[in-house]
Design a protein around this motif. Structure first.
Motif, PDB file in Angstrom:
ATOM      1  N   ALA A  46       5.196 -16.105 -26.235  1.00  0.00           N
ATOM      2  CA  ALA A  46       5.756 -17.149 -25.711  1.00  0.00           C
ATOM      3  C   ALA A  46       7.268 -16.855 -25.364  1.00  0.00           C
ATOM      4  O   ALA A  46       8.150 -16.404 -25.991  1.00  0.00           O
ATOM      5  N   ILE A  47       7.563 -16.909 -23.940  1.00  0.00           N
ATOM      6  CA  ILE A  47       8.832 -16.904 -23.397  1.00  0.00           C
ATOM      7  C   ILE A  47       9.654 -18.096 -22.963  1.00  0.00           C
ATOM      8  O   ILE A  47      10.784 -18.044 -22.266  1.00  0.00           O
ATOM      9  N   ASP A  48       8.848 -19.286 -23.148  1.00  0.00           N
ATOM     10  CA  ASP A  48       9.375 -20.546 -22.559  1.00  0.00           C
ATOM     11  C   ASP A  48       8.614 -21.670 -23.358  1.00  0.00           C
ATOM     12  O   ASP A  48       7.514 -21.264 -23.489  1.00  0.00           O
ATOM     13  N   ASP A  49       9.083 -22.841 -23.232  1.00  0.00           N
ATOM     14  CA  ASP A  49       8.159 -23.988 -23.769  1.00  0.00           C
ATOM     15  C   ASP A  49       6.630 -23.984 -23.197  1.00  0.00           C
ATOM     16  O   ASP A  49       5.996 -24.271 -23.880  1.00  0.00           O
ATOM     17  N   SER A  50       6.760 -23.842 -21.871  1.00  0.00           N
ATOM     18  CA  SER A  50       5.292 -24.033 -21.172  1.00  0.00           C
ATOM     19  C   SER A  50       5.134 -22.320 -20.594  1.00  0.00           C
ATOM     20  O   SER A  50       3.970 -22.557 -19.676  1.00  0.00           O
ATOM     21  N   LEU A  51       5.269 -21.492 -21.163  1.00  0.00           N
ATOM     22  CA  LEU A  51       5.010 -20.165 -20.513  1.00  0.00           C
ATOM     23  C   LEU A  51       4.711 -19.178 -21.597  1.00  0.00           C
ATOM     24  O   LEU A  51       5.632 -18.735 -22.538  1.00  0.00           O
TER      25      LEU A  51
END
Length: 318
Positions: free
Chosen positions: A188-193
């Motif tokens: 996970a590298i972002d909240d939605s990615l």
């Protein structure tokens, strides 16, 4: 006596004022030395306190994403190196096959030794480790993905391609089953990615590569079927080459995603830091002016207090 009591009351009030002034002066001096208004959230408004807490929470989250990205970048670099080497090995093997039309010529040109060496090199690159973690092993991490294919049946006799959870014959743990060998590692590298970046050794490109090398090796062990097996090897290696190039493109795409996302996360951190500083940071010039003003007031209060003390003593003596 009434006058003494009155002076004492005034003295008490002045003393309280002095204490408050000294406390305020100490607080201003601390602001001047630290550059921040206060480390105590209670000294801020409710809105400012909430903003400080929420901003720090969001900063921590962004920093954790950046740390995750930092841990993945070396793996992608290693994927690129390994896949680039595999592409060269495939090209070299295809050239060798094209330039040797029969078993006699292959023997004279040392093709058996070349194919054997290439197989060892392929295994070397697919068994790459980073921080004690096999990067081509799916999510098995501690399991070496590639065994010695030169010990397998010539020519290949197993069902091709292998599908999850069946381990391909060249897997170091084969025969057997393990769905993790087919799982792409992700982060996970972002909240939605969430980025799926892993390349398991069970990938179709690698299965075709290993099948091609097995047929090439089988050809060097069976002169009567040399051309047939080498023809099969060429077919699989051509498909493998296209697949390896596709994987390299995926790696390059993932590297760009990581770089863009890291820049975005850093931008978020910088923006939040500015927001935090706007609330916490003190105006040095303003604080300096206040300190001078409070110093002047305190000096006047000290003088007034001294006079009151003297008056109070005289009243008591009288």
């Amino acid at each position: 006596m009434i006058s003494g009591i009155s002076n004492l009351s005034i003295l008490t009030q002045v003393t309280t004022g002095l204490n408050n002034g000294q406390s305020t002066l100490a607080e201003l001096t601390q602001q001047l030395s630290s550059g921040v208004k206060s480390t105590d959230l209670a000294k801020y408004t409710a809105y400012e306190s909430r903003t400080l807490v929420n901003s720090r929470t969001l900063q921590d989250k962004a920093e954790s994403y950046i740390a995750a990205i930092g841990s993945i970048k070396p793996r992608l670099d290693l994927y690129e190196t390994a896949l680039g080497a595999l592409e060269k090995l495939i090209n070299s093997t295809q050239s060798t096959i094209t330039n040797t039309q029969n078993a006699t010529a292959a023997t004279e040109q040392g093709v058996p030794a070349q194919i054997s060496s290439t197989i060892d090199q392929v295994a070397f690159y697919l068994n790459q480790k980073l921080n004690e973690r096999y990067i081509f092993s799916g999510t098995r991490y501690g399991s070496k993905p590639i065994g010695d294919i030169k010990t397998l049946t010539n020519p290949p006799a197993e069902v091709f391609p292998a599908t999850s959870p069946t381990l391909p014959p060249y897997d170091a743990s084969a025969p057997g089953s393990n769905a993790q060998a087919y799982t792409k590692d992700s982060v996970a590298i972002d909240d939605s990615l969430s980025l799926a970046y892993g390349i398991p050794s069970t990938d179709s490109a690698i299965q075709n590569l290993m099948q091609g090398m097995r047929y090439a090796y089988a050809a060097t062990q069976d002169a009567s079927n040399y051309q047939t097996y080498m023809g099969q090897a060429q077919t699989y290696l051509k498909t493998a080459l296209d697949g390896i190039r596709s994987l390299r493109a995926q790696v390059a795409g993932n590297q760009k995603i990581l770089s863009d996302t890291q820049n975005s996360q850093q931008g978020t951190i910088d923006l939040l830091e500015t927001q935090i500083n706007n609330i916490r940071n003190t105006d040095i010039n303003e604080v300096s002016v206040k300190i001078n003003a409070y110093n002047t007031q305190l000096q006047a209060s000290y003088a007034a207090t001294s006079k009151l003390i003297n008056l109070s003593i005289l009243d008591y003596l009288n």
